[in-house]
Design an enzyme around this catalytic site. Structure first.
Site, PDB file in Angstrom:
ATOM      1  N   TRP A   1       7.462  53.485 -50.812  1.00 13.01           N
ATOM      2  CA  TRP A   1       8.077  54.045 -49.438  1.00 13.01           C
ATOM      3  C   TRP A   1       7.419  55.194 -48.861  1.00 13.01           C
ATOM      4  CZ3 TRP A   1      11.932  58.507 -48.586  1.00 13.01           C
ATOM      5  CH2 TRP A   1      11.604  59.478 -49.462  1.00 13.01           C
ATOM      6  N   ASP A   2       6.490  55.750 -49.562  1.00 16.86           N
ATOM      7  CA  ASP A   2       5.618  56.807 -48.746  1.00 16.86           C
ATOM      8  C   ASP A   2       4.913  56.406 -47.602  1.00 16.86           C
ATOM      9  OD1 ASP A   2       5.907  57.076 -51.798  1.00 16.86           O
ATOM     10  OD2 ASP A   2       3.928  58.289 -51.786  1.00 16.86           O
TER      11      ASP A   2
ATOM     12  N   GLU B   1      14.126  62.544 -57.591  1.00 14.55           N
ATOM     13  CA  GLU B   1      14.153  61.562 -58.928  1.00 14.55           C
ATOM     14  C   GLU B   1      14.396  62.516 -60.147  1.00 14.55           C
ATOM     15  OE1 GLU B   1      10.223  60.213 -58.724  1.00 14.55           O
ATOM     16  OE2 GLU B   1      10.734  58.347 -57.369  1.00 14.55           O
TER      17      GLU B   1
ATOM     18  N   LYS C   1      13.757  67.588 -56.796  1.00 10.61           N
ATOM     19  CA  LYS C   1      12.269  67.203 -56.887  1.00 10.61           C
ATOM     20  C   LYS C   1      11.698  67.321 -55.427  1.00 10.61           C
ATOM     21  CE  LYS C   1       9.119  64.050 -58.400  1.00 10.61           C
ATOM     22  NZ  LYS C   1       8.828  62.518 -58.750  1.00 10.61           N
ATOM     23  N   GLN C   2      12.296  66.826 -54.633  1.00 12.60           N
ATOM     24  CA  GLN C   2      11.732  66.642 -52.950  1.00 12.60           C
ATOM     25  C   GLN C   2      12.867  66.676 -52.298  1.00 12.60           C
ATOM     26  OE1 GLN C   2      10.089  62.832 -54.793  1.00 12.60           O
ATOM     27  NE2 GLN C   2       9.867  62.598 -52.637  1.00 12.60           N
TER      28      GLN C   2
HETATM   29  C1  BGC Z   1       7.799  60.443 -55.892  1.00 11.39           C
HETATM   30  C2  BGC Z   1       8.166  59.430 -54.853  1.00 11.39           C
HETATM   31  C3  BGC Z   1       7.084  58.689 -54.405  1.00 11.39           C
HETATM   32  C4  BGC Z   1       5.836  58.490 -55.468  1.00 11.39           C
HETATM   33  C5  BGC Z   1       4.447  57.930 -54.966  1.00 11.39           C
HETATM   34  C6  BGC Z   1       6.934  60.422 -57.032  1.00 11.39           C
HETATM   35  O1  BGC Z   1       6.514  61.352 -57.724  1.00 11.39           O
HETATM   36  O2  BGC Z   1       9.005  61.383 -56.195  1.00 11.39           O
HETATM   37  O3  BGC Z   1       9.134  59.793 -53.988  1.00 11.39           O
HETATM   38  O4  BGC Z   1       7.368  57.510 -53.825  1.00 11.39           O
HETATM   39  O5  BGC Z   1       5.656  59.751 -56.391  1.00 11.39           O
HETATM   40  O6  BGC Z   1       3.849  58.893 -54.187  1.00 11.39           O
END
Ligand code: BGC
Length: 767
Positions: free
Chosen positions: A357-358, A488, A601-602
Site C-alpha cells: 500500500w506504500d 501493526e 508503530k506508525q
Molecule cells: C509497515 C507497512 C508497510 C511495510 C512495507 C511495514 O513495516 O508497517 O505499513 O507497508 O513495512 O514498507
C-alpha cells in the site's frame, strides 16, 4: 546512526573506505533506471562484507514460504524480485595477485554518487603486500535513455612499478538471492556465447519462466589510444569471462570500457532475446561511452528540471532531499503500467521487490506532481489490471459478487504475504488504492479516468466493504471486526478507526462516482453495470445504510476517535517513558508485550486525519495529534512524514521539523541501522510529501491548488516545482516572501495563504 558520508548538495561522497559499513554504502550508492538496478558493488573482486545485487524489473520467483502452520487462504508463496546476472564484474590480477580491497593496504579511497548526472564513481590507490601500488578510477551508469544498457569506464594505473596486469571482465549469472528460503538457486542457464571481446548469457527462471539475457562487450585503451589485446575466453554454466594481459609501464593508464546489456522476455520475444540483446549492445558500443553518458546526463537534467527541491542554508537537508528524489526517479519511471515500486526498489532484497500500500499512500503524490500525468496514471492502471486477481483473492476468503480485496503484498496481483494478520486483516490497503484514485482525479482533473478504469475498481472494493462489515444488534450499528490497522503493533482489533473510515469513505466516493458517470458517461456506465452485474438499486441501498450507521469508537471525555475498541483500557504511559535502551521496541520486547502495549508503530488514526483533514478544524486535529503522537514509536519509516504534514498544519513547526529530520536522512545516516538491507524507497515519497505538503502546505481544494508555506527555522529558503493541470509552477519560499512562477503559457488561479490569485502565463508573483 552513522555520519561517515560527506555533506554536499549534489553528491554523496564516501571519503576513505569504511569496510564495516560496506553493505550500507552498497545500498546508498545504488543505481537504477526504472527497468533494472543494482547495488553499489565494486567491479573487482571483494572478499569482505558485501551483498552483490542486480535486479531486473518485473522478473520474480514465487519462493516457497517457510510457514509451518498452514491455514486455509494462506498464500502459497512469497514473490521475490530476483538477484540477476552480475554484469559489472572486472577482475584484476597483478603478477598472480588479485586486486581485492579486503586484502590490501588502502592508501586513498573515494566513492561518489553524482545525483545530478546519475553516475557512480570510485577512485582509489591500494598497495599489494610487496608495496606495488595501483590506482583505479571508475565510472558507471545505467542509461535512463536506453534502459537495457549500462556502461563502465574502468582505468588501471600502476603508480610505482611496471609489470603485467591481467584483466578479466566477466558476466556471472550463477547468482542466488540472499533471502532465498531454502538456499535454492532460481536461474537455469540456457544459451551462452563468448567470443573475443563480446559474450552473452541467457537464463530462465524456474517456475515463472522469465527469460533474461545479459551480455558484455568491451574495448581497451592505453594512455588514451585504442589497444589491441590477445583475448582468452572461458565459459562454464551461467558464467562467461574473457581475459587479456597488458605489459604496463609505471604511470601508464589502461582503460577498459565495458558495456552491458540486460534484456528480459517482459519486453522482447523469447526466441529473439539473444539476437535483440546483441543488436542493442552493439549499438551502444558503436555510440561509445562518452555519447551514451552525455545523453544520460541530459536526460537526468530533464528529470531534475521538474522534480528538484532546493533547500537553502542547510547542506545536509539539501543532500537528504535530493537523495530521496534521485532514488525515487531511479526506481520508477512510469512508462510501463505493469511495473510498480517495491519498498526497497532495486537496492536490496528485503520485501521481495513487491508492491505494498506504500505506493498509493506515500509515493503516489510525488510522481503525480513531478512527472507527466501518465506516470501517476500508470500506477493506478497497474491496480486496474490486477482487479481480476483482487476479486479472486476476495473469493478465496469467502466474499462474493465481484467483491475485490487487493493484496497487501504482490507482484502479479496475487497476495503473497505470509503473515495472517497482514494477509487477512490489514484490509485498509483497499482504502489507500481508492484514495489514490480520488487524489489523482482531484489533482489532475482527469475525471474521465473514473469511466475508463476507476469505477470498476471502486465498485469491487465497495462490494468488499459492504460484505466485510456486519450488523451489530448490540450496538445497533455496522461494525468492522478482526482487522489490523496501519499500526501493526495491534492485531485482530475491532473497529479500527482508520479501516472503518476508509470503508465508509470508499462507499461514499463510489456513490458519488456513480452520479458522475450517470450524468457524463451514461452509455459507459450502462455497459459497466452489465459487465459487472451491478444491481445499482439493491447494492447502493446497503451502501447508504452502512454510510449512515457505521460505528466509530469515540471518547466523549477527550473528544477523540479511538484507534479501536478498548484502546483506553491500555496503560497509556507515553513512549518517552520507555527506557531508551529498549528502543526500538520491535527489537527488544516480546511480540506479546508489544501487542498489549499502547505503542503505535506508525500513523493510524492520524493517517486518516491526514487524508481527510478538510473535515476537521485545527482544534480537532490538534486534540488527536496530542493524544496519539506521544504514544507513537515511529518504528516504520512511513510514520514521520504523516506527522510532519499534520504538525505543520496545526501550527507546530518545531514538531514538524523534528519529525522531518527522522525521515530526511534516514538512509544516508542509517538512522534505523538497517540500510544494509536496502534503501527505504517508499518512505522517500513520504519525505517529499513532508517538504511539499508539510512545509509548502500544498493541498488541492475545490479544484484549486492551495499553498500555505512555512519555513523551518534552520533553512534560509526552499523551492519546489509542481505540475498542476497542465501548468508548471515554481514555488520559492524565503524568510521574507513567497514567490510563485508560472512557467507555462496558461493562466491559473491558485490560493495562497487563503487568498485567491491568478497567475498569468510566465508571470511571477511575490507575496
Ligand atoms: C509497515 C507497512 C508497510 C511495510 C512495507 C511495514 O513495516 O508497517 O505499513 O507497508 O513495512 O514498507
Amino acid at each position: 546512526m552513522k555520519n561517515y558520508l560527506i555533506h554536499d548538495e549534489w553528491k554523496i561522497i564516501e571519503e576513505g573506505f569504511h569496510p564495516q559499513y560496506n553493505k550500507v554504502s552498497e545500498s546508498i550508492f545504488s543505481l537504477g533506471n526504472g527497468r533494472k538496478g543494482g547495488r553499489g558493488n565494486f567491479e573487482e573482486k571483494y572478499s569482505g562484507e558485501t551483498l552483490q545485487g542486480n535486479y531486473i524489473a518485473g522478473v520474480y520467483y514465487p519462493d516457497k514460504t517457510r510457514v509451518g502452520w498452514w491455514k486455509n487462504g494462506y498464500p502459497e508463496y512469497f514473490a521475490k524480485v530476483l538477484n540477476a546476472a552480475n554484469w559489472i564484474g572486472i577482475n584484476i590480477t597483478v603478477d598472480g595477485e588479485e586486486l581485492d580491497l579486503n586484502n590490501m593496504i588502502i592508501e586513498s579511497f573515494q566513492r561518489v554518487l553524482n545525483m545530478k548526472e546519475g553516475t557512480l564513481s570510485r577512485c582509489f590507490v591500494a598497495s599489494f603486500k610487496d608495496g606495488r601500488k595501483i590506482k583505479i578510477t571508475s565510472l558507471r551508469f545505467l542509461s535512463i535513455v536506453s534502459p537495457e544498457i549500462g556502461a563502465i569506464r574502468y582505468s588501471i594505473q600502476p603508480t610505482n612499478f611496471s609489470g603485467k596486469i591481467k584483466i578479466t571482465p566477466f558476466v556471472d549469472f550463477d547468482v542466488e538471492n540472499e533471502d532465498s528460503n531454502y538456499d535454492e538457486k532460481f536461474w537455469v542457464g540456457e544459451y551462452l556465447e563468448n567470443l573475443g571481446n563480446e559474450g552473452y548469457l541467457t537464463a530462465h527462471t524456474k517456475k515463472t519462466k522469465f527469460l533474461v539475457c545479459s551480455g558484455m562487450k568491451y574495448n581497451v585503451m592505453v594512455d588514451g589510444k585504442e589497444h589491441a589485446v590477445h583475448i582468452e575466453n572461458e565459459s562454464r554454466d551461467k558464467y562467461i569471462e574473457s581475459t587479456f594481459e597488458i605489459d604496463t609501464q609505471k604511470g601508464q593508464e589502461v582503460t577498459l570500457y565495458k558495456y552491458g546489456v540486460n534484456t528480459s522476455s517482459e519486453y522482447f520475444n523469447k526466441s529473439r532475446l539473444a539476437y535483440e540483446s546483441k543488436e542493442l549492445l552493439n549499438e551502444a558500443f558503436e555510440t561509445g561511452f562518452d555519447q551514451l553518458l552525455a545523453d544520460h546526463i541530459a536526460a537526468w537534467a530533464e528529470k531534475w528540471e521538474t522534480s528538484d527541491i532546493i533547500i537553502k542554508g542547510d547542506v545536509a537537508a539539501q543532500q537528504g532531499i535530493r537523495f530521496n528524489i534521485f532514488q525515487l526517479n531511479q526506481t520508477y519511471t512510469g512508462e510501463d503500467e505493469r511495473l510498480n515500486i517495491g519498498p526497497k526498489g532495486f537496492t536490496g532484497e528485503k520485501y521481495g521487490g513487491s508492491t505494498y500500500w506504500d505506493t498509493e499512500a506515500y509515493c503516489f503524490p510525488f510522481y503525480m506532481a513531478t512527472a507527466p500525468q501518465k506516470v501517476a496514471r500508470n500506477l493506478l492502471v497497474y491496480r486496474h489490471k490486477h482487479l481480476g486477481k483482487a476479486i479472486e483473492n476476495a473469493q478465496k476468503l469467502g466474499f462474493k459478487n465481484g467483491a475485490a480485496l487487493y493484496p497487501m503484498v504482490t507482484i502479479n496481483g496475487e497476495e503473497c504475504h505470509n503473515e495472517w494478520e497482514i494477509t487477512f486483516e490489514e484490509i485498509h490497503r483497499n482504502g489507500a488504492i481508492a484514495y489514490a484514485i480520488y487524489d489523482y482525479v482531484r489533482y489532475t482533473g482527469d475525471k474521465d479516468y473514473l469511466a475508463q478504469y476507476g469505477f470498476e475498481v471502486l465498485l469491487g472494493m465497495s462490494r468488499f466493504w459492504s460484505q466485510r462489515v456486519n450488523w451489530s444488534e448490540h450496538k445497533n450499528k455496522y461494525v468492522l471486526l478482526g482487522v489490523t490497522g496501519p499500526n501493526e503493533y495491534e492485531n485482530n482489533v475491532n473497529n479500527n478507526f482508520h479501516t472503518s473510515n476508509m470503508a465508509v469513505w470508499t462507499l461514499k466516493y463510489t456513490l458519488e462516482s456513480i452520479d458522475f458517470l450517470k450524468e457524463k458517461h451514461s452509455e459507459t456506465y450502462k455497459s459497466l453495470c452489465q459487465k459487472t452485474g451491478f444491481d445499482e438499486e439493491k447494492e447502493t441501498a446497503k451502501w447508504n445504510d452502512i454510510v449512515a450507521k457505521m460505528y466509530f469508537a469515540w471518547d466523549d471525555e477527550r473528544q477523540i476517535f479511538l484507534q479501536q475498541d478498548g484502546f483506553l483500557d491500555k496503560d497509556l504511559t507515553p513512549a518517552s517513558e520507555i527506557n531508551p535502551a529498549e528502543r526500538p521496541i520491535s527489537q527488544h520486547w516480546s511480540w506479546d508485550r508489544i501487542l498489549r502495549s499502547p505503542y503505535i508503530k506508525q500513523a493510524d488514526v492520524l493517517q486518516s486525519l491526514f487524508w481527510f483533514e478538510d473535515r476537521y478544524d485545527n482544534d480537532f486535529l490538534t486534540r488527536h495529534f496530542d493524544f496519539y503522537e506521544p504514544l507513537t514509536v515511529h518504528e516504520s519509516s512511513l510514520s514521520s512524514c504523516v506527522h510532519t504534514v499534520l504538525a505543520a498544519k496545526i501550527d507546530k513547526p518545531e514538531k514538524a521539523y523534528e519529525m522531518y529530520l527522522r525521515t530526511a536522512r534516514l538512509d544516508l545516516d542509517d538512522y534505523n541501522n538497517d540500510t544494509c538491507d536496502g534503501l527505504h524507497i517508499t518512505s522517500m515519497g513520504g519525505t517529499w510529501m513532508a517538504v511539499v505538503m508539510g512545509f509548502g502546505g500544498m493541498r488541492v481544494r475545490n479544484n484549486k491548488l492551495c499553498l500555505n508555506p512555512i519555513l523551518p527555522s534552520g533553512w534560509s529558503g526552499f523551492s519546489f516545482k509542481l505540475y498542476f493541470r497542465g501548468v508548471h509552477l515554481l514555488v520559492k519560499v524565503t524568510n521574507k516572501n513567497v514567490e510563485i512562477d508560472n512557467l507555462s503559457n496558461m493562466p491559473i488561479e491558485v490560493e495562497i495563504f487563503g487568498k485567491d490569485v491568478t497567475l498569468k502565463d510566465q508571470i511571477s508573483l511575490t507575496i
